[in-house]
Motif scaffolding. Structure first.
Motif, PDB file in Angstrom:
ATOM      1  N   GLY A 361       4.509  15.791  -4.651  1.00 13.99           N
ATOM      2  CA  GLY A 361       3.702  16.190  -3.373  1.00 13.99           C
ATOM      3  C   GLY A 361       2.708  15.333  -3.278  1.00 13.99           C
ATOM      4  N   VAL A 362       2.025  14.301  -4.192  1.00 17.19           N
ATOM      5  CA  VAL A 362       0.778  13.407  -3.954  1.00 17.19           C
ATOM      6  C   VAL A 362       1.228  12.009  -3.554  1.00 17.19           C
ATOM      7  CG1 VAL A 362      -0.356  15.301  -5.196  1.00 17.19           C
ATOM      8  CG2 VAL A 362       0.379  13.332  -6.407  1.00 17.19           C
ATOM      9  N   ILE A 363       2.628  11.687  -3.825  1.00 15.53           N
ATOM     10  CA  ILE A 363       2.795  10.277  -3.499  1.00 15.53           C
ATOM     11  C   ILE A 363       2.267   9.457  -2.351  1.00 15.53           C
ATOM     12  CG2 ILE A 363       4.469  10.183  -5.405  1.00 15.53           C
ATOM     13  CD1 ILE A 363       6.665  10.257  -3.390  1.00 15.53           C
ATOM     14  N   GLY A 364       2.465  10.456  -1.110  1.00 14.24           N
ATOM     15  CA  GLY A 364       1.776   9.932   0.257  1.00 14.24           C
ATOM     16  C   GLY A 364       0.246   9.361  -0.157  1.00 14.24           C
ATOM     17  N   ILE A 365      -0.703  10.501  -0.742  1.00 14.92           N
ATOM     18  CA  ILE A 365      -1.930  10.020  -0.829  1.00 14.92           C
ATOM     19  C   ILE A 365      -2.217   8.844  -1.770  1.00 14.92           C
ATOM     20  CG2 ILE A 365      -4.240  11.094  -1.853  1.00 14.92           C
ATOM     21  CD1 ILE A 365      -3.113  13.783  -1.572  1.00 14.92           C
ATOM     22  N   VAL A 366      -1.112   8.807  -2.766  1.00 16.02           N
ATOM     23  CA  VAL A 366      -1.371   7.618  -3.666  1.00 16.02           C
ATOM     24  C   VAL A 366      -1.100   6.197  -2.961  1.00 16.02           C
ATOM     25  CG1 VAL A 366      -0.310   6.401  -5.816  1.00 16.02           C
ATOM     26  CG2 VAL A 366      -0.869   8.700  -5.660  1.00 16.02           C
ATOM     27  N   ALA A 367       0.129   6.480  -2.028  1.00 10.76           N
ATOM     28  CA  ALA A 367       0.367   5.160  -1.093  1.00 10.76           C
ATOM     29  C   ALA A 367      -0.871   4.665  -0.198  1.00 10.76           C
ATOM     30  CB  ALA A 367       1.667   5.592  -0.408  1.00 10.76           C
ATOM     31  N   SER A 368      -1.538   5.833   0.247  1.00 13.13           N
ATOM     32  CA  SER A 368      -2.791   5.633   1.253  1.00 13.13           C
ATOM     33  C   SER A 368      -3.841   4.780   0.299  1.00 13.13           C
ATOM     34  CB  SER A 368      -3.131   6.946   1.507  1.00 13.13           C
ATOM     35  OG  SER A 368      -2.487   7.315   2.786  1.00 13.13           O
ATOM     36  N   ARG A 369      -3.827   5.357  -0.780  1.00 16.77           N
ATOM     37  CA  ARG A 369      -4.888   4.717  -1.916  1.00 16.77           C
ATOM     38  C   ARG A 369      -4.576   3.164  -2.353  1.00 16.77           C
ATOM     39  NH1 ARG A 369      -8.462   8.850  -2.718  1.00 16.77           N
ATOM     40  NH2 ARG A 369      -7.540  10.731  -3.166  1.00 16.77           N
ATOM     41  N   LEU A 370      -3.392   2.931  -2.468  1.00 18.48           N
ATOM     42  CA  LEU A 370      -2.685   1.488  -2.876  1.00 18.48           C
ATOM     43  C   LEU A 370      -3.066   0.764  -1.731  1.00 18.48           C
ATOM     44  CD1 LEU A 370       0.306   2.194  -5.187  1.00 18.48           C
ATOM     45  CD2 LEU A 370      -2.177   1.844  -5.794  1.00 18.48           C
ATOM     46  N   THR A 371      -2.786   1.057  -0.431  1.00 20.92           N
ATOM     47  CA  THR A 371      -2.978   0.394   0.790  1.00 20.92           C
ATOM     48  C   THR A 371      -4.259  -0.089   1.160  1.00 20.92           C
ATOM     49  OG1 THR A 371      -1.022   1.752   1.797  1.00 20.92           O
ATOM     50  CG2 THR A 371      -2.338   0.312   3.291  1.00 20.92           C
ATOM     51  N   GLU A 372      -5.256   1.037   0.728  1.00 21.55           N
ATOM     52  CA  GLU A 372      -6.646   0.661   0.829  1.00 21.55           C
ATOM     53  C   GLU A 372      -7.064  -0.434  -0.105  1.00 21.55           C
ATOM     54  OE1 GLU A 372      -8.776   4.090   0.349  1.00 21.55           O
ATOM     55  OE2 GLU A 372      -7.967   5.361   2.152  1.00 21.55           O
ATOM     56  N   LYS A 373      -6.688  -0.413  -1.158  1.00 17.03           N
ATOM     57  CA  LYS A 373      -7.025  -1.244  -2.257  1.00 17.03           C
ATOM     58  C   LYS A 373      -6.300  -2.820  -2.093  1.00 17.03           C
ATOM     59  CE  LYS A 373      -7.775  -2.847  -6.779  1.00 17.03           C
ATOM     60  NZ  LYS A 373      -9.282  -3.059  -7.021  1.00 17.03           N
ATOM     61  N   TYR A 374      -4.976  -2.763  -1.787  1.00 17.74           N
ATOM     62  CA  TYR A 374      -4.481  -4.143  -1.621  1.00 17.74           C
ATOM     63  C   TYR A 374      -4.155  -4.678   0.103  1.00 17.74           C
ATOM     64  CZ  TYR A 374      -3.789  -3.917  -6.700  1.00 17.74           C
ATOM     65  OH  TYR A 374      -4.032  -3.775  -7.983  1.00 17.74           O
ATOM     66  N   TYR A 375      -4.467  -3.407   0.659  1.00 17.79           N
ATOM     67  CA  TYR A 375      -4.198  -3.907   2.211  1.00 17.79           C
ATOM     68  C   TYR A 375      -2.854  -4.660   2.573  1.00 17.79           C
ATOM     69  CZ  TYR A 375      -5.633  -3.298   6.987  1.00 17.79           C
ATOM     70  OH  TYR A 375      -5.751  -2.866   8.348  1.00 17.79           O
ATOM     71  N   ARG A 376      -1.617  -3.999   2.347  1.00 16.63           N
ATOM     72  CA  ARG A 376      -0.427  -4.442   2.710  1.00 16.63           C
ATOM     73  C   ARG A 376       0.408  -3.222   2.737  1.00 16.63           C
ATOM     74  NH1 ARG A 376      -0.139  -7.611  -3.295  1.00 16.63           N
ATOM     75  NH2 ARG A 376       0.536  -5.774  -4.398  1.00 16.63           N
ATOM     76  N   PRO A 377       1.591  -3.338   3.359  1.00 16.79           N
ATOM     77  CA  PRO A 377       2.534  -2.078   3.555  1.00 16.79           C
ATOM     78  C   PRO A 377       2.861  -1.505   1.930  1.00 16.79           C
ATOM     79  CG  PRO A 377       3.098  -3.844   5.083  1.00 16.79           C
ATOM     80  CD  PRO A 377       1.892  -4.312   4.400  1.00 16.79           C
ATOM     81  N   THR A 378       2.902  -0.468   1.831  1.00 17.14           N
ATOM     82  CA  THR A 378       3.104   0.170   0.448  1.00 17.14           C
ATOM     83  C   THR A 378       3.987   1.440   0.584  1.00 17.14           C
ATOM     84  OG1 THR A 378       0.841  -0.385   0.091  1.00 17.14           O
ATOM     85  CG2 THR A 378       1.859   1.214  -1.228  1.00 17.14           C
ATOM     86  N   ILE A 379       4.640   1.277  -0.738  1.00 15.03           N
ATOM     87  CA  ILE A 379       5.923   2.509  -0.657  1.00 15.03           C
ATOM     88  C   ILE A 379       5.671   2.878  -2.145  1.00 15.03           C
ATOM     89  CG2 ILE A 379       8.061   3.449  -0.874  1.00 15.03           C
ATOM     90  CD1 ILE A 379       8.630   1.375   1.358  1.00 15.03           C
TER      91      ILE A 379
END
Length: 565
Positions: A361-379
């Protein structure tokens, strides 16, 4: 992370001069309007004062006539109807709207939200079996279904018809539904393609009222729900979405539905909402129900007709949101540690991380946070019902959906749009998928797209900023994708006093330009500049201008997006 400053190309000077004169506004503000394709007095009038009368005819949407005919048949024959929707904010608001609206005309109606953890995204076999077991012969599906070819075919064998109201991209084959409402269909002439799922449901209700000569109030009462879906689903705030968001905010701030009012009260913020406030205050709480347990709880709250029930339901959802925060923070920390421990991941153009125990239920939020951190397409992937299921997020300008399309043979299913998607795969395909996804992205993404940018509208002097200047800016709202809050750049700025850090990572500072007024400013995430900025040392800032409200006091504040010394 360093960001690129990109200044917008100035519009035609003659057009800008004329518009500034006609509207009696600052030339810089007229320039912003021209840059946003507003070049005449009438266009500006429509932009600043969106009218419900400007909404498109719902019957321009392909199959709308079929949808109304099928619903009329169901109502006249006293058929049982099931309103089916996704478990996110767009889906739950869609279900609440459609269920509440059609409940005015029949008691033979129920709603169904799939369980995120047991059924996954979209139309499920379990949902269809539920309808069959309960004698429901018509399913109105919202915010999902456009790619559910096999599921709709299965429903047809059971004598169940579908009306699909979706806004996602269709596949090569369309489901054999009684009606298929989706402006993104290649054969759909509807003039606006970017409605949210709840927006499609709103158009269905509008079409029903037009057909039966019912007053607009019968569907306009749901404008606050539509606005919440527009904010949460991050669809372009233009055309119909701007009109719906504009009037939806008015309703939210003056006469919200009972469920939303209770949620506003429990959040500690019950007035002066903007779309941004909805995104950060209301949407996460509504989403938390489906992330931590079952989204039925969110629909129950949105449908509440009694204060006491709305209050207890909002308290329950607020508690789920608190639990969601703890969960996503822990998983984000684990994901960051996985990346840090694997040097090869650091140098890739993509991030693909997996752990079987992560909360789906929360992996979408985690993907957004990782994208903010490394700024690249994230899954971010986890395990669910024997499959790997994941949420994907992209960076501005890169089409994530196209990249996933290139990996389609390795996936069980996927769906979404350019910037966000969901996917499932067989566990044995994860390595092949990660490699191909990396190769596709690396071969097509540019270095510029891997560096976040700040899009600057225009350069101004502090002397231009006054109450009237800010009032005009506020009338450009609601702000969101395709209509962002204007970002200005000012050079030759200096400190008035020593800046200081708040909440460990944000920078508070007072600034001026030559003999201008002093402006209080906040730079979120800019704490690194505390020691870099020196007295009497000029620097440049790009920023938005906001009205800061504190203890009923209102004053202008600069929200600094970037600093260059």
């Amino acid at each position: 992370m360093e960001k690129r400053w990109v200044q917008a190309v100035q519009g035609n000077k003659e057009t800008t001069d004329l518009l500034a004169q006609q509207l009696n506004i600052d030339h810089s503000l007229a320039q912003i309007l021209v840059q946003r394709d507003i070049s005449t007095f009438e266009e500006a009038k429509d932009f600043f004062r969106p009218q419900m009368a400007q909404l498109h005819d719902p019957f321009l949407m392909k199959d709308m006539d079929k949808a109304i005919t099928r619903i009329d048949l169901a109502l006249s024959n006293h058929e049982k109807i099931l309103v089916y929707g996704d478990y996110d904010v767009d889906g739950t608001t869609s279900v609440a709207l459609a269920y509440s609206f059609f409940s005015q005309f029949t008691e033979n109606i129920e709603y169904y939200i799939p369980d995120r953890h047991k059924e996954g995204y979209g139309i499920s076999t379990q949902g269809i079996d539920y309808a069959y077991k309960n004698g429901q012969s018509l399913i109105i599906a919202l915010d999902c279904g456009i790619k559910s070819v096999d599921k709709v075919a299965y429903a047809n064998t059971l004598g169940i018809d579908f009306i699909i109201c979706d806004h996602h991209l269709p596949g090569d084959e369309l489901p054999a539904a009684a009606a298929l409402l989706d402006p993104k269909r290649n054969d759909c002439p509807y003039p606006f393609k970017e409605l949210a799922g709840c927006g499609i449901g709103f158009k269905l209700a509008q079409a029903y009222c037009i057909t039966h000569g019912l007053p607009a109030e019968r569907y306009e009462q749901y404008l606050d729900l539509v606005m919440v879906s527009i904010a949460a689903d991050i669809v372009p705030v233009e055309d119909e979405n701007r009109i719906l968001a504009y009037h939806g905010l008015i309703k939210l701030n003056h006469n919200p539905s009972m469920g939303l009012k209770a949620l506003m009260d429990i959040s500690g913020r019950n007035k002066d909402y903007t779309l941004t406030d909805v995104v950060f205050v209301l949407a996460p709480r509504i989403n938390a129900a489906g992330r931590m347990d079952h989204a039925n709880e969110a629909v129950k709250m949105l449908l509440c007709a009694e204060d006491s029930i709305a209050l207890s339901q909002s308290e329950f959802i607020n508690q789920q949101n608190t639990e969601r925060k703890t969960s996503d923070q822990n998983i984000t920390a684990e994901a960051l540690a996985l990346i840090a421990d694997c040097e090869i991941l650091i140098h890739k153009k993509t991030t693909v991380v997996y752990h079987e125990s992560w909360n789906k239920g929360v992996i979408g939020i985690v993907a957004s946070r990782l994208t903010e951190k490394y700024y690249r397409p994230t899954i971010v992937l986890t395990k669910s019902n024997g499959l790997l299921t994941g949420s994907a997020r992209s960076v501005a300008g890169f089409d994530l959906y196209e990249a996933l399309l290139g990996c389609e043979d390795l996936l069980v299913q996927f769906g979404g749009h350019k910037f966000a998607a969901g996917l499932t795969m067989m566990p044995e395909n994860i390595d092949a998928f990660s490699e191909r996804f990396e190769n596709i992205v690396a071969s097509s993404i540019t270095d510029d797209l891997l560096c976040p940018e700040i899009k600057i509208d225009t350069e101004i002097e502090f002397s231009q900023i006054d109450g009237k200047f800010q009032r005009i800016i506020s009338q450009m709202a609601p702000f969101g994708p395709h209509n962002p809050a204007p970002i200005f750049v000012t050079h030759g700025v200096s400190l008035v006093a020593k800046p200081y850090v708040v909440a460990t990572k944000h920078l508070k500072l007072n600034v001026k330009q030559q003999n201008s007024a002093i402006f209080e400013s906040i730079g979120f995430g800019l704490a690194e500049f505390e020691t870099l900025l020196q007295p009497n040392q000029p620097f440049s800032i790009c920023y938005t201008i906001e009205e800061n409200i504190w203890k009923e006091q209102r004053r202008l504040q600069l929200n600094i997006k970037g600093i260059k010394i």
